[in-house]
Design a protein around this motif. Structure first.
Motif, short mmCIF file in Angstrom:
data_model
loop_
_atom_site.label_atom_id
_atom_site.label_comp_id
_atom_site.label_asym_id
_atom_site.label_seq_id
_atom_site.Cartn_x
_atom_site.Cartn_y
_atom_site.Cartn_z
N LYS A 36 0.89 -1.17 0.13
CA LYS A 36 -0.05 0.04 -0.01
C LYS A 36 0.89 1.33 0.10
N ASN A 57 -4.53 -1.91 0.75
CA ASN A 57 -5.55 -1.15 1.62
C ASN A 57 -6.43 -0.58 1.04
N SER A 202 5.33 -6.20 10.43
CA SER A 202 6.74 -5.83 10.68
C SER A 202 7.53 -5.85 11.93
N ARG A 217 1.96 -10.30 7.57
CA ARG A 217 1.51 -9.21 6.59
C ARG A 217 2.55 -8.01 6.97
N GLY A 219 4.90 -4.79 5.49
CA GLY A 219 4.89 -3.61 4.49
C GLY A 219 6.38 -2.98 4.93
N SER A 220 6.51 -2.33 5.88
CA SER A 220 7.38 -1.01 5.96
C SER A 220 9.00 -1.96 6.10
N ARG A 226 6.20 4.25 5.51
CA ARG A 226 5.46 5.06 4.72
C ARG A 226 5.17 6.42 5.08
C1 LIG Z 1 -0.10 -1.64 6.85
C2 LIG Z 1 -0.80 -2.70 7.04
C3 LIG Z 1 0.26 -3.94 7.35
C4 LIG Z 1 1.52 -3.76 7.26
O1 LIG Z 1 2.30 -2.92 8.47
P1 LIG Z 1 3.70 -2.68 8.52
O2 LIG Z 1 3.94 -2.27 9.90
O3 LIG Z 1 4.31 -1.91 7.66
O4 LIG Z 1 4.72 -4.14 8.36
C5 LIG Z 1 -0.16 -5.10 7.82
N1 LIG Z 1 -1.62 -5.31 8.19
C6 LIG Z 1 -2.28 -4.26 7.62
C7 LIG Z 1 -3.97 -4.53 7.90
C8 LIG Z 1 -2.04 -3.06 7.26
O5 LIG Z 1 -2.95 -2.08 7.14
#
Ligand SMILES: *Cc1c(COP(=O)(O)O)cnc(C)c1O
Length: 227
Positions: A36, A57, A202, A217, A219-220, A226
């Protein structure tokens, strides 16, 4: 984009180390790369490293990426808040939805899932920390919702998802994940056949894997912070 390759490598190592440490079988905790707000080239860099599952998202942004990449080898997971007037677009474009917390949404996803596609995989989102601001149902509501959702033909109920309140301490991180696993085990004792625990991000992926996460899940830690 070299850093994405390096960070992906590092996360994979972290996942396999945690699987080993907590006696999970290799590959049982899958990596969902949460892309995202990140540009399509960041996703391409991850694909080049063999990553095929992505979480998004924001629907419009996600659909643009899905259409641009147009790659049937990828699977797309919707992990954001769901507005009921957007369910048809979600049902047509995604392989998974992790954030179902109302029967009305599940019904719409089921009705709107195109017949040419297999049933949409869904998880029920549970609010494990009881924060008012968080979406998700309570543990008490789970049994009734699962019973209704499992009967819907256009969706396949796969498991549970949670986003706990941030917590630094490892043992405290484990608690909501353990509760979610126990809730899944209870549902399976009642006859469900759920195989998915979507939990861990993360900062708490090891605790989630210790408690049985099948999707973390991330992301960062892959794509950078972000804005
Ligand atoms: C953004 C998000 C993540 C990823 O989060 P990070 O801390 O960047 O790894 C995981 N799950 C959901 C539901 C998110 O909205």
């Amino acid at each position: 984009m070299k850093t994405i390759a390096a960070q992906l490598q590092k996360i994979r190592q972290q996942i396999s180390d945690a699987e080993r440490r907590f006696e999970r079988s290799p590959g049982s905790a899958q990596l969902l790369a949460v892309s995202k707000t990140k540009p399509i080239d960041a996703i391409r860099a991850a694909i080049a490293e063999g990553q095929h599952s992505f979480g998004e998202n924001y629907l419009q942004e996600a659909v643009e990426k899905i259409e641009t990449l147009h790659n049937p080898a990828l699977d797309w997971h919707f992990i954001g808040a769901i507005q009921s007037n957007k369910t048809a677009t979600i049902a047509a474009n995604f392989n998974w939805v992790h954030t179902v917390d109302r029967l009305k949404i599940a019904r719409r996803l089921s009705e709107q899932r195109p017949e040419s596609l297999p049933p949409l995989n869904i998880c029920l989102q549970v609010n494990t920390s009881g924060e008012q601001s968080k979406s998700g149902i309570t543990f008490d509501e789970l049994e009734d919702l699962a019973k209704e959702v499992v009967a819907l033909p256009g969706v396949s109920l796969r498991g549970l998802m949670t986003i706990p309140a941030p917590e630094d301490d490892f043992e405290r991180q484990r608690l909501p994940f353990r509760q979610l696993r126990l809730a899944l085990e209870r549902l399976n004792q009642q006859g469900h056949q759920l195989d998915t625990l979507s939990m861990g991000m993360s900062s708490d992926l090891e605790a989630a894997i210790a408690e049985g996460a099948t999707y973390v899940r991330i992301g960062s830690a892959i794509f950078g912070a972000r804005n």
